[in-house]
Scaffold this active site. Structure first.
Site, PDB file in Angstrom:
ATOM      1  N   LYS A   4      -9.031  32.576  -3.805  1.00  0.00           N
ATOM      2  CA  LYS A   4      -9.819  32.922  -2.658  1.00  0.00           C
ATOM      3  C   LYS A   4     -10.351  34.296  -2.845  1.00  0.00           C
ATOM      4  O   LYS A   4     -10.083  34.894  -3.869  1.00  0.00           O
ATOM      5  CB  LYS A   4      -8.732  32.933  -1.490  1.00  0.00           C
ATOM      6  CG  LYS A   4      -7.751  31.537  -1.349  1.00  0.00           C
ATOM      7  CD  LYS A   4      -8.741  30.408  -0.970  1.00  0.00           C
ATOM      8  CE  LYS A   4      -7.537  29.437  -0.531  1.00  0.00           C
ATOM      9  NZ  LYS A   4      -8.005  28.097  -0.213  1.00  0.00           N
TER      10      LYS A   4
HETATM   11  C1  LIG Z   1      -6.741  27.066   0.196  1.00  0.00           C
HETATM   12  C2  LIG Z   1      -6.981  26.442   1.641  1.00  0.00           C
HETATM   13  C3  LIG Z   1      -5.932  26.121   2.277  1.00  0.00           C
HETATM   14  C4  LIG Z   1      -4.312  26.320   1.841  1.00  0.00           C
HETATM   15  O1  LIG Z   1      -4.057  27.584   1.587  1.00  0.00           O
HETATM   16  P1  LIG Z   1      -2.809  27.795   0.339  1.00  0.00           P
HETATM   17  O2  LIG Z   1      -2.477  29.233   0.620  1.00  0.00           O
HETATM   18  O3  LIG Z   1      -3.346  27.262  -0.965  1.00  0.00           O
HETATM   19  O4  LIG Z   1      -1.807  27.089   1.019  1.00  0.00           O
HETATM   20  C5  LIG Z   1      -6.130  25.584   3.689  1.00  0.00           C
HETATM   21  N1  LIG Z   1      -7.426  25.172   3.992  1.00  0.00           N
HETATM   22  C6  LIG Z   1      -8.416  25.315   3.212  1.00  0.00           C
HETATM   23  C7  LIG Z   1      -9.885  25.199   3.677  1.00  0.00           C
HETATM   24  C8  LIG Z   1      -8.121  26.087   1.912  1.00  0.00           C
HETATM   25  O5  LIG Z   1      -9.421  26.253   0.946  1.00  0.00           O
END
Ligand SMILES: *Cc1c(COP(=O)(O)O)cnc(C)c1O
Length: 373
Positions: free
Chosen positions: A185
């Site tokens: 991210k």
């Molecule tokens: C990364 C992501 C998640 C989940 O986040 P995690 O920290 O990996 O559990 C949920 N929704 C979207 C759209 C994502 O890109």
């Protein structure tokens, strides 16, 4: 320039400030529920512009809690986007509800509000509105239709930290918003997430539910309600605080890389770069191009990967994942999403991606497209 060496798809931007804060936590001896967790939450809330922020162990955990606090339960339906990461649908299943998919807009790739409205049934309880690839969805329209039909809205802002919808930061549109900090991210804590809200009561419930159902006032061993251990530890929070301090700089560096791709791809036939939506500011999460219909994506990917260039078919449609097919979903249900997800291809993208490496990626992509034409 890294001729011949491999170019990864994503890479976190962590440095000396994060190291310093992590050391501070380690030397303090308070590795969880300490002051660093609070500092991270306060800095994040200040960045987004909400009253509160509750740190959690992942974005998925945050989505689960937000959906539960929306009152979603067995027999309910939750409308969401099929063009997202699987967690935005799974969070409904965690509470015994059924995810219902509404198709997306072919340009923004976000939920089409008209499709959301058409998917509403007497059982609909909530909408999980995803801001996909860091581009804000039409949250005003979704909030308005939710108000008309008495639905709760949860924003999945996992890919959209720092994005602005008509000048207004994602997370400040009146709904709990869930952010995620996995290392691909825009900002990371290793694993981790955050739920923002202006509502003190909702925030208190988030704190309690993420901490085994404990009450703020009560004893450590007093549990008021069913809870989970969705806490974020203070070492992760230290990384997160360093990231928030540097977030403007990180987002600017990512935007610069995206702009450069835009320039390089301007004269490349056969691909469409990510959309620009007037008045909205994307927070650059990934760099997915759309291949023209009929282009053999597998062949393009194989050629790029053969040259050491990472790429991914991003994102696969949730309803066509094996687990969702086993629940009865079939191709043809969501034509826009299916067309987009069959053609999208994420290129290497991270803060500090070398300009020469970007040129190498685009050159390889052009040759791959020529070869499969
Ligand atoms: C990364 C992501 C998640 C989940 O986040 P995690 O920290 O990996 O559990 C949920 N929704 C979207 C759209 C994502 O890109």
């Amino acid at each position: 320039m890294t001729v011949g060496t491999s170019i990864p798809l994503a890479k976190p931007s962590v440095g000396p400030r994060e190291e310093e804060l992590v050391l501070e936590v380690m030397r303090s001896g308070i590795l969880s529920l300490g002051p660093m967790g609070r500092r991270f939450e306060e800095a994040f809330a200040a960045y987004v512009g909400t009253e509160h922020a509750c740190a959690v162990s992942s974005g998925t955990a945050g989505l689960h809690l937000a959906v539960r606090l929306a009152g979603v339960g067995p027999g309910d339906e939750v409308i969401t986007s099929p063009f997202s990461f699987v967690a935005s649908a799974n969070c409904a299943l965690y509470e015994g509800a059924t995810p219902v998919f509404a198709d997306i807009d072919p340009v923004s790739l976000n939920l089409d509000p008209a499709a959301v409205e058409a998917a509403i049934s007497p059982r609909t309880k909530a909408v999980v509105a995803v801001h996909i690839f860091g581009l804000p969805c039409d949250i005003e329209a979704i909030n308005a239709l939710a108000a008309r039909h008495g639905l709760a809205v949860v924003e999945d802002a996992a890919e959209a930290v720092g994005a602005r919808r008509r000048g207004r930061m994602v997370g400040t549109h009146g709904n709990p918003a869930v952010f995620a900090f996995y290392p691909n991210k825009q900002m990371t804590t290793g694993e981790g997430g955050m739920v923002t809200t202006d509502d003190p009561e909702l925030h208190a419930q988030l704190k309690s539910l993420s901490n085994q159902g404990r009450s703020d006032a009560g004893d450590w061993l007093e549990h008021d309600r069913l809870g989970w251990n969705y806490r974020l530890d203070d070492v992760s929070a230290a990384i997160g605080l360093g990231q928030v301090e540097r977030l403007d700089e990180i987002l600017a560096a990512r935007a610069a890389v995206a702009d450069r791709y835009g320039e390089l791809l301007r004269s490349t036939a056969g691909v469409t770069p990510p959309a620009v939506v007037d008045g909205d500011e994307r927070s650059w999460f990934v760099y997915p191009v759309l291949l023209d219909p009929g282009v053999d994506r597998n062949a393009v990917m194989a050629q790029l990967q053969g040259e050491g260039i990472a790429c991914k078919p991003y994102l696969p449609a949730i309803h066509l994942q094996p687990f969702y097919r086993a629940r009865g979903h079939r191709p043809g249900e969501l034509p826009v999403c299916e067309s987009v997800s069959a053609r999208s291809l994420a290129l290497p993208f991270f803060a500090g991606l070398d300009a020469d490496d970007q040129a190498r990626v685009v050159d390889a992509l052009r040759r791959a497209l020529d070869a499969v034409a």
